[in-house]
Motif scaffolding. Sequence first.
Motif, short mmCIF file in Angstrom:
data_model
loop_
_atom_site.label_atom_id
_atom_site.label_comp_id
_atom_site.label_asym_id
_atom_site.label_seq_id
_atom_site.Cartn_x
_atom_site.Cartn_y
_atom_site.Cartn_z
N UNK A 76 34.91 23.85 37.80
CA UNK A 76 35.13 23.56 36.39
C UNK A 76 36.54 23.92 35.93
N UNK A 77 37.30 24.58 36.80
CA UNK A 77 38.65 25.00 36.44
C UNK A 77 38.70 26.31 35.70
N UNK A 78 37.59 27.07 35.68
CA UNK A 78 37.57 28.36 35.01
C UNK A 78 38.23 29.45 35.86
N UNK A 79 38.22 29.26 37.16
CA UNK A 79 38.74 30.28 38.07
C UNK A 79 39.63 29.63 39.11
N UNK A 80 40.60 30.38 39.64
CA UNK A 80 41.42 29.85 40.73
C UNK A 80 40.58 29.77 42.00
N UNK A 81 40.93 28.89 42.93
CA UNK A 81 40.12 28.69 44.13
C UNK A 81 40.08 29.89 45.06
N UNK A 82 41.02 30.83 44.90
CA UNK A 82 41.05 31.98 45.81
C UNK A 82 40.34 33.20 45.23
N UNK A 83 39.44 32.99 44.26
CA UNK A 83 38.68 34.10 43.69
C UNK A 83 37.69 34.66 44.70
N UNK A 84 37.62 35.97 44.79
CA UNK A 84 36.68 36.64 45.69
C UNK A 84 35.31 36.72 45.01
N UNK B 158 41.83 39.43 38.35
CA UNK B 158 41.40 40.71 38.89
C UNK B 158 40.67 40.58 40.23
N UNK B 159 40.11 39.40 40.49
CA UNK B 159 39.31 39.23 41.72
C UNK B 159 39.97 38.23 42.68
N UNK B 160 41.25 38.03 42.52
CA UNK B 160 41.97 37.16 43.46
C UNK B 160 41.97 37.80 44.85
N UNK B 161 41.77 36.99 45.86
CA UNK B 161 41.87 37.49 47.22
C UNK B 161 43.33 37.78 47.55
N UNK B 162 43.61 38.86 48.26
CA UNK B 162 45.00 39.13 48.65
C UNK B 162 45.50 38.06 49.60
N UNK B 163 46.77 37.75 49.56
CA UNK B 163 47.30 36.73 50.46
C UNK B 163 47.17 37.15 51.92
N UNK B 164 46.91 36.18 52.78
CA UNK B 164 46.78 36.46 54.21
C UNK B 164 48.10 36.96 54.76
N UNK B 165 48.00 37.96 55.62
CA UNK B 165 49.21 38.53 56.24
C UNK B 165 49.61 37.71 57.45
#
Length: 214
Positions: free
Chosen positions: A156-164, A207-214
């Motif tokens: 729905x566009x409420x959250x970014x796709x990388x939300x945990x 607040x619940x974004x996944x950290x970027x892959x190292x």
Amino acid sequence: MTDTTGGPPEPARTVAPPDRRPGGRTARVRAQVLEAVRAELGEHGYEGLTMEGVAARAGVHRTTVYRRWEDVGGLLADVLDAAGEDDWEPADTGSLRGDLTALNDEIQESLVVRPSIPQALMAASFRSARAADAQQRLWEDRYARCEIIVERAVERGELPPHTDARRLLIASTAPLYHQLVLLRNAPDPRMPAHAATTTTLAAAAGAFDRPPAV
């Protein structure tokens, strides 16, 4: 056997769990016994849960209960496993806040009804290794089913796709368990929506974004 001494949890067993979906008479006996476990647990708690009491309430011979479930830990584990065999899924209200509020409403209702079987099972899982394993399986199953709430919010566009999803769900539901199970406070009808709103605002802020892959 039931541990009434207040000692450490019983050791883990290696006995294979009961068949998940038996049929015919076996299914009827299983349903009767598991319903009896819930009733006995709700009335007497873990300390008062016995194989004999369950057999008597279920109307089956105690040797049947011992042969199939072996001990109280086996009964509790099967009750928890049976809970994961349903077709439950979280409500779709059309918004993240609405979905989380609906989920929290269900959780609060299950925790405040008396007797609260979920609360009794959680308490029992600290006393039985087999029940603890089954409780963990049930938690994992429920969290996995609830991830669709976050997936819909992303669509729905409420959250970014990388939300945990797992972190978001824990943040939304944890206040209910903390207030009702740990602190044993009286239920607040505003709590489900408040926790959902707080989590929704935090999620929108990243607040619940996944950290970027190292």
